[in-house]
Design an enzyme around this catalytic site. Structure first.
Site, PDB file in Angstrom:
ATOM      1  CE1 TYR A  29     -13.877   2.244  10.289  1.00 23.59           C
ATOM      2  CE2 TYR A  29     -13.788   3.538   8.271  1.00 23.59           C
ATOM      3  CZ  TYR A  29     -13.367   2.453   9.024  1.00 23.59           C
ATOM      4  OH  TYR A  29     -12.452   1.566   8.507  1.00 23.59           O
ATOM      5  CB  THR A 101     -16.224  17.974   7.540  1.00 21.48           C
ATOM      6  OG1 THR A 101     -16.172  17.285   8.792  1.00 21.48           O
ATOM      7  CG2 THR A 101     -17.632  18.374   7.237  1.00 21.48           C
ATOM      8  NE  ARG A 168     -19.387  14.507  23.291  1.00 15.08           N
ATOM      9  CZ  ARG A 168     -19.810  15.096  24.386  1.00 15.08           C
ATOM     10  NH1 ARG A 168     -20.754  14.563  25.107  1.00 15.08           N
ATOM     11  NH2 ARG A 168     -19.271  16.223  24.786  1.00 15.08           N
ATOM     12  CB  VAL A 169     -18.420   6.566  18.975  1.00 20.10           C
ATOM     13  CG1 VAL A 169     -19.828   6.653  19.526  1.00 20.10           C
ATOM     14  CG2 VAL A 169     -18.410   6.858  17.481  1.00 20.10           C
ATOM     15  CE  LYS A 220     -16.004  15.195  16.708  1.00 20.07           C
ATOM     16  NZ  LYS A 220     -15.980  13.845  17.219  1.00 20.07           N
ATOM     17  CG  HIS A 258       0.267  17.312  41.946  1.00 22.79           C
ATOM     18  ND1 HIS A 258      -1.055  17.724  41.815  1.00 22.79           N
ATOM     19  CD2 HIS A 258       0.901  18.273  42.647  1.00 22.79           C
ATOM     20  CE1 HIS A 258      -1.200  18.886  42.422  1.00 22.79           C
ATOM     21  NE2 HIS A 258      -0.027  19.242  42.937  1.00 22.79           N
ATOM     22  NE  ARG A 260      -4.693  20.518  43.247  1.00 25.39           N
ATOM     23  CZ  ARG A 260      -4.449  19.997  44.452  1.00 25.39           C
ATOM     24  NH1 ARG A 260      -5.304  19.133  44.962  1.00 25.39           N
ATOM     25  NH2 ARG A 260      -3.369  20.327  45.136  1.00 25.39           N
ATOM     26  CB  CYS A 274     -11.022  12.741  15.207  1.00 26.79           C
ATOM     27  SG  CYS A 274     -11.916  11.388  14.457  1.00 26.79           S
ATOM     28  CG  PHE A 335      -4.573   6.476  13.929  1.00 23.71           C
ATOM     29  CD1 PHE A 335      -4.859   7.200  15.076  1.00 23.71           C
ATOM     30  CD2 PHE A 335      -5.600   5.809  13.291  1.00 23.71           C
ATOM     31  CE1 PHE A 335      -6.160   7.247  15.580  1.00 23.71           C
ATOM     32  CE2 PHE A 335      -6.900   5.864  13.776  1.00 23.71           C
ATOM     33  CZ  PHE A 335      -7.173   6.579  14.932  1.00 23.71           C
TER      34      PHE A 335
HETATM   35  N1  SAJ Z   1      -2.201   9.665  21.419  1.00 22.38           N
HETATM   36  C1  SAJ Z   1      -0.970   9.967  22.007  1.00 22.38           C
HETATM   37  N2  SAJ Z   1      -0.886   9.982  23.367  1.00 22.38           N
HETATM   38  C2  SAJ Z   1      -1.968   9.728  24.163  1.00 22.38           C
HETATM   39  C3  SAJ Z   1      -3.219   9.447  23.560  1.00 22.38           C
HETATM   40  C4  SAJ Z   1      -3.306   9.429  22.175  1.00 22.38           C
HETATM   41  O1  SAJ Z   1       0.031  10.199  21.328  1.00 22.38           O
HETATM   42  O2  SAJ Z   1      -1.784   9.744  25.384  1.00 22.38           O
HETATM   43  C5  SAJ Z   1      -2.314   9.644  19.933  1.00 22.38           C
HETATM   44  C6  SAJ Z   1      -2.721   8.292  19.366  1.00 22.38           C
HETATM   45  O3  SAJ Z   1      -1.624   7.433  19.239  1.00 22.38           O
HETATM   46  C7  SAJ Z   1      -3.311   8.689  18.037  1.00 22.38           C
HETATM   47  C8  SAJ Z   1      -3.967  10.044  18.330  1.00 22.38           C
HETATM   48  O4  SAJ Z   1      -3.386  10.492  19.534  1.00 22.38           O
HETATM   49  O5  SAJ Z   1      -2.298   8.878  17.052  1.00 22.38           O
HETATM   50  C9  SAJ Z   1      -5.481   9.995  18.449  1.00 22.38           C
HETATM   51  O6  SAJ Z   1      -5.909   8.862  19.212  1.00 22.38           O
HETATM   52  P1  SAJ Z   1      -7.066   8.944  20.316  1.00 22.38           P
HETATM   53  O7  SAJ Z   1      -7.271   7.596  20.888  1.00 22.38           O
HETATM   54  O8  SAJ Z   1      -6.745  10.025  21.271  1.00 22.38           O
HETATM   55  O9  SAJ Z   1      -8.363   9.446  19.512  1.00 22.38           O
HETATM   56  P2  SAJ Z   1      -9.185   8.992  18.164  1.00 22.38           P
HETATM   57  O10 SAJ Z   1      -8.715   9.866  17.037  1.00 22.38           O
HETATM   58  O11 SAJ Z   1      -9.204   7.532  17.952  1.00 22.38           O
HETATM   59  O12 SAJ Z   1     -10.691   9.409  18.601  1.00 22.38           O
HETATM   60  C10 SAJ Z   1     -10.960  10.749  19.023  1.00 22.38           C
HETATM   61  C11 SAJ Z   1     -11.759  10.699  20.359  1.00 22.38           C
HETATM   62  N3  SAJ Z   1     -11.782  12.054  20.940  1.00 22.38           N
HETATM   63  C12 SAJ Z   1     -11.373  12.292  22.204  1.00 22.38           C
HETATM   64  O13 SAJ Z   1     -10.930  11.437  22.928  1.00 22.38           O
HETATM   65  C13 SAJ Z   1     -11.509  13.709  22.662  1.00 22.38           C
HETATM   66  C14 SAJ Z   1     -13.180  10.169  20.083  1.00 22.38           C
HETATM   67  O14 SAJ Z   1     -13.961  10.227  21.267  1.00 22.38           O
HETATM   68  C15 SAJ Z   1     -13.854  11.008  18.974  1.00 22.38           C
HETATM   69  O15 SAJ Z   1     -15.149  10.513  18.683  1.00 22.38           O
HETATM   70  C16 SAJ Z   1     -13.003  10.884  17.732  1.00 22.38           C
HETATM   71  O16 SAJ Z   1     -11.699  11.430  18.031  1.00 22.38           O
HETATM   72  C17 SAJ Z   1     -13.686  11.649  16.615  1.00 22.38           C
HETATM   73  O17 SAJ Z   1     -14.363  11.006  15.776  1.00 22.38           O
HETATM   74  O18 SAJ Z   1     -13.640  12.893  16.612  1.00 22.38           O
END
Ligand code: SAJ
Length: 420
Positions: A29, A101, A168-169, A220, A258, A260, A274, A335
């Site tokens: 990916y 990993t 970080r995509v 990361k 709010h 902040r 991730c 997911f």
């Molecule tokens: N989720 C919640 N509530 C939220 C946001 C997300 O419950 O408000 C859940 C989602 O439903 C999902 C999980 O969190 O189950 C993860 O979804 P996500 O959209 O937050 O993240 P990923 O796993 O698709 O991608 C993340 C990203 N990291 C961050 O935003 C810090 C992406 O930028 C990274 O490149 C990726 O992990 C990775 O490869 O590490």
């Protein structure tokens, strides 16, 4: 450094193409899209994968992953000869390790794929080459791999450039983010950092931030742990609000007024490969110092169990009150919203648990982004919702938001479709 200065000069002379060759170890990916983007920027690319089907498909210009817009770009770089796939590495100027990993049963990170890919490229390394790990890795992995390389090829000590540069995509937006996101780049020494930055400058329009390898590795893990902790806070609020008789969606909306405060959304747990994985790379190595990160993981894992129990209790209550088993619609398996990726999905775990505990009930499983599933028989979402006595919303897919609220159903809305 000399060699790279030469490359820069070539680039200024404009139309000289393919001034370097790079080997991407892992065509998944992240590896495949990155290899494609590099091939579009004057790099002769050999993409290496252990899976013969991936190599065959890639060489035929067929994309083996789901990512919008990428199929066309793959076709272009394969037909121009800029990218080739192979089962084995080749002599190149730069090597990128982009393999998974995962973690072992006890949440210990497993870097065996990184090590295997490194061992595979070691015989090809020569003076002046660049070696970069992109795979999410525990702190110290880059230094460990440098030691391994120097042990196997002592004559290369301090003569190659070794760095860590995490991706970080966000899946679904990979082409844009690979080019526009900022990148953190950490070498085992300043020369390595510089050399790696020069490579990424070929195609990254975001800022390149230099640091050392350990900080880049931790960065990361920190990004995804930060998100996990923030989601855990929202999930914890949802548990409290359920007991306190407060609408958590309204509460978060109001608290976020709010200037902040910026609380994320609760859901049925955290999935994907991730955010639900990377925090363990910290907690496994620093258990005494990472209490908050570990607790956040526990809260997010518990949320899925809590949702399953809620569904099972609602089914039992329905049966007692109506003297028949309910029809239950489980809405969403992916997911997160609007994707077809079901791996590590809490929704999937909840559905399996409910099915195991209530094996005679009629359970309709819905996933509008997937045509069929090898375990669950899928039902169209409108039909399932119509037939359901109990509708359980697990993933906030956009089409679900147009379904009408129905007072005659028991609705368990874990992801805020109706926000009530
Ligand atoms: N989720 C919640 N509530 C939220 C946001 C997300 O419950 O408000 C859940 C989602 O439903 C999902 C999980 O969190 O189950 C993860 O979804 P996500 O959209 O937050 O993240 P990923 O796993 O698709 O991608 C993340 C990203 N990291 C961050 O935003 C810090 C992406 O930028 C990274 O490149 C990726 O992990 C990775 O490869 O590490």
């Amino acid at each position: 450094m000399l060699k790279f200065a030469r490359i820069k000069k070539f680039k200024q002379e404009s139309d000289i193409k393919q001034d370097m060759k790079a080997c991407f170890m892992g065509l998944g990916y992240i590896g495949l899209p990155t290899a494609i983007i590099a091939a579009m920027h004057d790099v002769e690319v050999v993409g290496v994968d252990v899976n013969p089907a991936v190599v065959e498909k890639t060489n035929a210009g067929i994309l083996h992953i789901v990512e919008p817009g990428l199929a066309q770009k793959l076709g272009e770089v394969v037909s121009s000869g800029a990218l080739r796939a192979s089962l084995t590495p080749e002599v190149s100027d730069a090597y990128f390790i982009v393999v998974p990993t995962p973690f072992k049963g006890n949440h210990e990170p497993d870097i065996s794929f990184v090590e295997a890919a490194t061992r595979a490229v070691v015989p090809f390394l020569k003076e002046g080459d660049l070696y970069v790990i992109e795979s999410t890795s525990p702190i110290g992995t880059t230094e460990l791999m440098a030691e391994l390389i120097y042990r196997l090829r002592p004559e290369l000590k301090d003569k190659i450039y070794i760095a860590y540069c995490p991706e970080r995509v966000l899946p679904g937006n990979v082409i844009y983010e690979l080019v526009h996101n900022d990148r953190v780049i950490g070498g085992i020494n300043p020369e390595s950092t510089q050399r790696a930055m020069e490579f990424y400058a070929r195609f990254v329009k975001g800022e390149l931030h230099p640091t050392n390898a350990r900080t880049a590795e931790m960065c990361k893990l920190t990004e995804n742990s930060s998100r996990d902790v923030q989601i855990a806070f929202a999930n914890e609020l949802s548990l409290i609000c359920d007991r306190a008789g407060i609408n958590v969606w309204e509460l978060i909306n109001l608290a976020n007024k709010h200037p902040r405060v910026n609380i994320l959304q609760p859901g049925c747990g955290v999935g994907g490969h991730c955010i639900a994985v990377d925090p363990y790379f910290i907690t496994a190595a620093y258990p005494n110092e990472s209490k908050l990160i570990a607790d956040a993981r526990a809260v997010n894992n518990y949320k899925a169990e809590w949702c399953a129990e809620k569904v099972i209790n609602a089914m039992l209550r329905f049966e007692i009150e109506n003297r028949r088993k309910p029809v239950v619609a489980m809405m969403g398996v992916a997911f997160k919203p609007d994707i077809d990726d079901l791996r590590e999905s809490p929704a999937k775990a909840i559905i399996s648990k409910v099915m195991q505990r209530c094996n005679n009930a009629r359970i309709l499983v819905v996933e509008p982004n997937v045509a069929e599933h090898h375990v669950f028989k899928l039902t169209p979402y409108e039909q399932a919702y119509k037939e359901a006595d109990i509708a359980v919303f697990l993933t906030a897919h956009t089409p679900f938001k147009s379904l009408p609220w129905d007072d005659n159903k028991v609705i368990l809305d874990f992801c805020g479709i109706f926000r009530r």
